[in-house]
Every structure is written in C-alpha cells, then in structure tokens.
Design a protein around this motif. Structure first.
Motif, mmCIF file in Angstrom:
data_model
loop_
_atom_site.group_PDB
_atom_site.id
_atom_site.type_symbol
_atom_site.label_atom_id
_atom_site.label_comp_id
_atom_site.label_asym_id
_atom_site.label_seq_id
_atom_site.Cartn_x
_atom_site.Cartn_y
_atom_site.Cartn_z
ATOM 1 N N UNK A 7 -18.368 -5.563 11.321
ATOM 2 C CA UNK A 7 -17.644 -6.257 12.094
ATOM 3 C C UNK A 7 -17.082 -6.099 13.754
ATOM 4 N N UNK A 8 -18.033 -5.766 13.583
ATOM 5 C CA UNK A 8 -18.483 -4.476 15.076
ATOM 6 C C UNK A 8 -17.398 -3.840 15.539
ATOM 7 N N UNK A 9 -16.561 -2.961 13.877
ATOM 8 C CA UNK A 9 -15.647 -2.205 14.394
ATOM 9 C C UNK A 9 -14.173 -2.814 14.656
ATOM 10 N N UNK A 10 -13.761 -3.843 14.072
ATOM 11 C CA UNK A 10 -13.045 -4.557 14.915
ATOM 12 C C UNK A 10 -12.267 -4.430 13.297
ATOM 13 N N UNK A 11 -10.636 -4.621 12.940
ATOM 14 C CA UNK A 11 -9.859 -4.806 12.236
ATOM 15 C C UNK A 11 -8.676 -5.320 12.031
ATOM 16 N N UNK A 12 -8.298 -6.332 11.484
ATOM 17 C CA UNK A 12 -6.749 -7.273 11.682
ATOM 18 C C UNK A 12 -6.026 -6.544 10.440
ATOM 19 N N UNK A 13 -4.898 -6.066 10.771
ATOM 20 C CA UNK A 13 -4.435 -4.629 10.560
ATOM 21 C C UNK A 13 -3.502 -5.876 9.225
ATOM 22 N N UNK A 14 -2.920 -7.598 9.552
ATOM 23 C CA UNK A 14 -2.660 -7.984 8.354
ATOM 24 C C UNK A 14 -3.433 -7.660 6.939
ATOM 25 N N UNK A 64 -14.874 3.749 18.938
ATOM 26 C CA UNK A 64 -16.072 2.667 19.190
ATOM 27 C C UNK A 64 -15.659 1.865 21.030
ATOM 28 N N UNK A 65 -14.100 2.043 20.371
ATOM 29 C CA UNK A 65 -13.171 1.730 21.895
ATOM 30 C C UNK A 65 -12.571 0.674 21.795
ATOM 31 N N UNK A 86 -25.670 -1.809 21.164
ATOM 32 C CA UNK A 86 -24.314 -1.630 21.380
ATOM 33 C C UNK A 86 -23.293 -2.301 20.830
ATOM 34 N N UNK A 87 -22.050 -1.438 20.466
ATOM 35 C CA UNK A 87 -21.169 -2.862 20.405
ATOM 36 C C UNK A 87 -19.294 -2.654 21.236
ATOM 37 N N UNK A 88 -19.024 -3.437 21.300
ATOM 38 C CA UNK A 88 -18.203 -3.801 22.288
ATOM 39 C C UNK A 88 -17.085 -2.584 22.157
ATOM 40 N N UNK A 89 -16.486 -2.335 23.565
ATOM 41 C CA UNK A 89 -15.241 -2.126 23.744
ATOM 42 C C UNK A 89 -14.512 -2.359 24.768
ATOM 43 N N UNK A 90 -13.436 -1.508 24.922
ATOM 44 C CA UNK A 90 -12.528 -2.242 25.864
ATOM 45 C C UNK A 90 -12.286 -0.950 26.751
ATOM 46 N N UNK A 140 -17.895 4.189 24.874
ATOM 47 C CA UNK A 140 -18.876 3.046 23.318
ATOM 48 C C UNK A 140 -20.066 3.698 22.503
ATOM 49 N N UNK A 141 -19.480 3.035 21.083
ATOM 50 C CA UNK A 141 -20.662 3.645 20.419
ATOM 51 C C UNK A 141 -22.285 2.828 20.372
ATOM 52 N N UNK A 142 -23.212 3.338 20.310
ATOM 53 C CA UNK A 142 -24.937 3.414 20.207
ATOM 54 C C UNK A 142 -25.238 3.549 19.399
ATOM 55 N N UNK A 143 -26.243 2.109 18.450
ATOM 56 C CA UNK A 143 -27.753 2.583 17.542
ATOM 57 C C UNK A 143 -28.256 2.551 18.220
ATOM 58 N N UNK A 144 -29.345 4.334 18.119
ATOM 59 C CA UNK A 144 -30.445 4.281 18.649
ATOM 60 C C UNK A 144 -31.812 4.342 17.669
ATOM 61 N N UNK A 145 -31.083 3.508 16.384
ATOM 62 C CA UNK A 145 -31.886 3.493 14.925
ATOM 63 C C UNK A 145 -33.043 2.591 15.296
ATOM 64 N N UNK A 146 -34.713 3.106 15.048
ATOM 65 C CA UNK A 146 -35.316 3.615 13.958
ATOM 66 C C UNK A 146 -35.080 5.659 14.806
ATOM 67 N N UNK A 147 -34.955 5.667 16.637
ATOM 68 C CA UNK A 147 -34.778 7.144 16.581
ATOM 69 C C UNK A 147 -33.511 7.767 16.030
ATOM 70 N N UNK A 148 -33.543 9.186 15.254
ATOM 71 C CA UNK A 148 -32.419 9.723 15.072
ATOM 72 C C UNK A 148 -31.634 10.578 16.424
ATOM 73 N N UNK A 149 -30.089 9.874 16.810
ATOM 74 C CA UNK A 149 -29.390 10.441 17.258
ATOM 75 C C UNK A 149 -29.831 11.832 17.965
#
Length: 335
Positions: free
Chosen positions: A116-123, A143-144, A270-274, A278-287
């Motif tokens: 969900x790109x780390x988004x969440x509906x508070x409802x 995630x930002x 990379x994931x969306x940010x404001x 931001x969050x990045x996933x370097x897989x298959x590399x280990x961060x």
C-alpha cells in the motif's frame, strides 16, 4: 548496545556525507544565527520562565492559548515524559520512529505495508481494548507519507479513555496539523519540533500543544528555563521568517525526489514520500552491506533493520545536490 534513540541520530563528528533522517542538510537561516550570536553576551541571564516569548509566538501561530503550549529542550524529552505518564499500553502504526517501541511499557501494532506504499486510512484504525496511548506520526517516519487526519475527531470521540499522541515532527511538509483540535479534545496530545524543517536540531527546541491540565503538569514538572538564550532567540527569529523555511522545503522535496529517481535508475525500489527522506528497498542486496560499503566511501546511512520488511530496506534522507551526486556515483560502483 546503544538504545534506539541514540542509533536513530548517530553521526556525531562524522565529516562525510550524512543521509540520516534526523538532520536537515541545510544550516539554520542567517537570521537565526545572527539572533543567537546577539544573545551570547547575555548568556549569564536566564530566559523568561517557561520561554514565555517563544510560547506566546507558538500559541499565536497554531491558534491556541499559551496555556496549551509546553516548550522544552527538544521534542524527544517531551515524548519521553508523555510516554512516562500515559504509555502503559501503547498502540503504534509500524514501522515507526524507533524511539516509540523502546519507551513503551507494552505495545500493540497496526502494520503499514509496502503493498500500500505504507499508506493507511485512519477510518480503518482499530484501537485494542486497554490501550492508554495511541500514537500517530504524521508524516510517518520512516517512509515520509502523511495521513488524512479528517477521521481523527471521530476516533477521539469514539475512544474517550484513550489518549492520542500525534507526533508532527515533519508536519511542515504536509500542512496537516491537528493542533487546532486540542482545545476541543482532552485526549489529544500533539508534539512538534524546530529540528527538522527549521534546521535547529543543535539548538534543541521542541514544543507540544496539549490539554491545559497536561501542559500545566509538564510546565510545573520541568525546568522553568528549558532553553538557552541563544536557542530561544534562534527559534523566534526562524519563526519570524517562515517564508524562507517554506522556500527551503520546496528545495528539500525536489532534491529528495531527484535522489529517489536516480536510485530507481539503478534498480532500487523507492516508495512515495512528502518529506526530504524516503524508504528504499535495495533487494536482492542487503541494506547493511550497502551501508557498510557507503561508509567506506565517507557516506553515512543506516539499514532500517525491520525484520518483517526484509534486509533490503534503508531509509534515505537527501543531502545537497552535489553530495547526492556523490552518493549516486558510489552506489553505481557498489550495486
């Protein structure tokens, strides 16, 4: 082993490129530096009790009375005291600021997911029975992205026995502050800082907008002179030149967006940010391996270390454009 709050900051004395979340790559504005310098000769005197001039300015800016405002030496100190008072059973939206799991006596979680790109509906937030403190970080760290806070009043009304803490450390990037709701809700606590968008991390200026009884308790329980004279002067000068901060926010967002695009061109997700991180996933590399290789090149960043997300995740904050170019060049070699 260092605690999470120390690990979160890190980098003291490191002279290379820092990509750590807690620090804005831009220095304080000139007006803040000048105001702090002017106060140095008067440092034999205390500030006004409870930093009254700054409290009054903050109250005016957020639209509440001064009785709702508490100022202290950094928002982390305020957060720790609020958790001490109300954090017997905490509910977190995770991944989150690593200080919070550390200082919670017991906590439950609602997970934010990459799908969900780390988004969440508070409802959709369900607060478990027995929760004493529900914590929302807006925009979320690490995630930002921000939350739509429109459902918050209904959550406050539906859970009157639960205190809701909204940590607005990066709220200047989303304009979704809920400080105006505090006078109407006795169970809403809001913490803010001048360390992030305002570049005053080293001056240690944090504040909270709280129900009057909670603000009075914190004011009575803390040092009546929480800030140095230079810190208070720098904070006031910065707030009086907010238009400069707005312009810098636009630059920071632009730099972060370009850095994320450059990482994607190297095959990094990379994931969306404001914000400016931001969050990045370097897989298959280990961060952790990537971070170690960057450190060898005088670039300081840390893996996220969230086992449920996997070893590839890293939180990246922007540096200035020339330093970002250096980072991208280094990653071209490493990856």
């Amino acid at each position: 082993m260092a605690d999470a709050s120390t690990v979160e900051k890190g980098g003291a004395g490191f002279e290379g490129v820092k990509l750590l979340l807690c620090e804005n790559p831009l220095p304080p504005i000139d007006e803040a530096v000048e105001a702090a310098r002017d106060e140095l000769p008067r440092s034999n005197h205390y500030t006004e009790p409870h930093s009254a001039p700054l409290r009054e300015l903050l109250a005016d800016r957020v639209g509440v009375s001064t009785d709702h405002v508490h100022v202290n030496a950094g928002s982390e100190l305020i957060l720790r005291q609020l958790f001490d008072r109300f954090g017997q059973q905490v509910h977190l939206l995770t991944p989150t600021y690593p200080l919070f799991p550390e200082i919670s006596e017991v906590y439950t979680e609602t997970r934010l997911t990459p799908g969900d790109d780390f988004r969440f509906d508070l409802r959709e937030l369900e607060v478990p029975d027995g929760t004493t403190l529900a914590v929302l970080v807006n925009p979320n760290n690490p995630n930002g992205t921000g939350f739509d806070t429109a459902p918050l009043p209904a959550l406050l009304d539906a859970n009157p026995e639960v205190r809701f803490l909204v940590d607005e450390a990066f709220v200047d990037f989303v304009d979704e502050s809920v400080t105006d709701l505090v006078p109407e809700h006795d169970n809403l606590l809001v913490t803010r800082t001048l360390s992030k968008a305002h570049s005053l991390a080293g001056f240690r200026v944090g504040y909270a907008v709280l129900p009057e009884a909670v603000a009075a308790d914190l004011n009575a329980s803390n040092d009546a002179y929480p800030l140095t004279r230079p810190s208070q002067a720098a904070a006031i000068a910065t707030l009086e030149h907010e238009s400069k901060i707005r312009g810098r926010i636009a630059d920071l967002r632009s730099w972060a967006g370009q850095l994320a695009a450059d990482l994607r061109s190297l095959g990094v997700e990379t994931f969306p940010t404001e914000t400016y991180f931001f969050l990045a996933d370097f897989a298959p590399h280990d961060a952790a391996d990537v971070a170690a290789a960057l450190r060898d090149r005088d670039i300081y960043v840390k893996p996220l270390d969230d086992d449920r997300l996997g070893p590839g995740y890293m939180r990246v904050t922007t540096a200035r454009p020339t330093d970002n170019e250096r980072v991208v060049s280094a990653l071209e070699e490493i990856l």
